[in-house]
Scaffold this motif. Structure first.
Motif, PDB file in Angstrom:
ATOM      1  N   GLN A 182      47.002  37.020  44.854  1.00  0.00           N
ATOM      2  CA  GLN A 182      47.880  37.926  45.083  1.00  0.00           C
ATOM      3  C   GLN A 182      48.765  38.430  44.236  1.00  0.00           C
ATOM      4  N   VAL A 185      46.656  41.379  42.643  1.00  0.00           N
ATOM      5  CA  VAL A 185      46.622  42.531  43.531  1.00  0.00           C
ATOM      6  C   VAL A 185      47.979  43.082  43.270  1.00  0.00           C
ATOM      7  N   ARG A 221      46.780  46.641  35.175  1.00  0.00           N
ATOM      8  CA  ARG A 221      47.328  45.247  35.488  1.00  0.00           C
ATOM      9  C   ARG A 221      48.613  44.708  34.531  1.00  0.00           C
TER      10      ARG A 221
END
Length: 388
Positions: A182, A185, A221
């Motif tokens: 998570q 994400v 990211r």
């Protein structure tokens, strides 16, 4: 009697209808298609009806599913292209306004410097357009994958493939990935929005909360930046709660200068304004002031000094060099005018015994003072010698 015959005929018709439906279900399946039912009604042949399922019904359904998938893919891709064009257009309009303002303010600039500034603006616009295009390609790839995955499952369902275990397995994997990844994400989603909004780019000086420095790379990211001491920071995008960009479009230098309380404030402010105007008119290579400096006046009364504030609007990332230049020149101008810049001072008293038995004190500093002899204190107050 007539009523009984009518009822019998109705019951017979109902039974025949049920038998007909049962035969249709046997031939065309539990959910018979319109094509299979019509062919069975027209021909009465179970073979033709069964063959129509694979020769007409299934291919027609597959064709419709594929056609809908293609249409959905085109619609989604066009919507993404429209979104990318709108983002790029907004960035372009903003940069055009900035370019017009720069051209207006740069009439007195050196032509080479003005050309460099316009080149930087064009590069920033190109960077925003490239980011929008890259994100558009990413979104289109994701949308295409989802659409064709749904179409594939629908096709498998048409050929009586049991999708229950497949969907259940995919759900379990999705839950596991959702709990285990998570943070990844969240980093990816945050990175996508940061790129869309063009919050910062390579070369910008930013404050990300835990790290402050120059951006070296921006990814979906993580963001990599290097601080003033050379340390490289890798910051997950999901951990960035706020972004302070100190090198976007323009910057401002709020410079607070302290003078002594006995200083003529009008004279001090005139000197500060004169020095600021000189820096503004010079338009140095790394100390470009965009507009006339603003002398705010007396900012605060401190314990040791009166604070005077002056503000300068500079090019991005040039506020620090401009502030250093201003401090150096104002210090020289104050020294020339005899204006004191107060600073913390400490007075040290040294006590020593003299050969004649007298105690003397002197202050260490620019000058010395001699204190009168001091009587020794009686800690007991009784006039007797103390044990200490």
């Amino acid at each position: 009697m007539t009523g009984l015959l009518a009822q019998a005929e109705s019951a017979t018709d109902a039974v025949n209808a049920l038998l007909e439906v049962s035969r249709v279900n046997e031939v065309c399946g539990p959910e018979p298609s319109w094509v299979c039912e019509r062919i069975y009604d027209w021909t009465g042949s179970e073979g033709f009806a069964s063959a129509s399922v694979w020769l007409v019904d299934k291919p027609l359904t597959v064709l419709i599913i594929l056609l809908l998938a293609v249409i959905a893919r085109r619609v989604v891709r066009r919507a993404i292209d429209h979104m990318v064009e709108r983002i790029a257009s907004d960035k372009q309009h903003a940069e055009e306004d900035e370019a017009a303002r720069t051209a207006e303010e740069g009439r007195t600039w050196d032509p080479e410097r003005l050309a460099d500034k316009m080149k930087q603006l064009r590069e920033r616009t190109a960077r925003a357009s490239q980011r929008a295009t890259t994100l558009g390609t990413l979104f289109k790839s994701i949308a295409t994958t989802i659409i064709w995955a749904v179409a594939l499952m629908m096709l498998l369902g048409e050929f009586d493939v049991n999708l229950g275990p497949l969907i259940a397995g995919a759900g379990i994997i999705g839950v596991a990935v959702g709990f285990g990844a998570q943070s990844i994400v969240r980093d990816l989603l945050t990175g996508v929005f940061m790129l869309i909004e063009d919050q910062y780019g390579v070369g910008d000086v930013v404050d990300l909360g835990d790290a402050v420095g120059t951006v070296e790379s921006v990814g979906l990211r993580t963001t990599r930046l290097r601080d003033i001491s050379g340390t490289v920071w890798h910051v997950p995008n999901g951990a960035i709660a706020r972004v302070g960009n100190m090198s976007q479009l323009w910057a401002r230098v709020p410079l607070d200068l302290d003078v002594a309380y006995d200083t003529d404030l009008d004279e001090a402010m005139a000197i500060i304004k004169r020095v600021a105007d000189e820096v503004w008119q010079e338009q140095g290579e790394s100390t470009t002031v965009l507009e006339e400096p603003t002398l705010s006046g007396v900012q605060a009364f401190g314990a040791d000094a009166v604070t005077i504030r002056v503000m300068l609007k500079t090019e991005p990332s040039e506020q620090w060099a401009t502030a250093r230049l201003m401090r150096r020149r104002i210090k020289a101008a104050f020294d020339e005018a005899g204006i004191e810049i107060p600073f913390p001072q400490r007075t040290v008293w040294v006590r020593s015994g003299e050969p004649d038995g007298e105690s003397r004190e002197r202050r260490v500093g620019a000058f010395e003072t001699v204190a009168p002899p001091m009587e020794a204190e009686d800690p007991d107050g009784d006039g007797a010698d103390s044990d200490f």
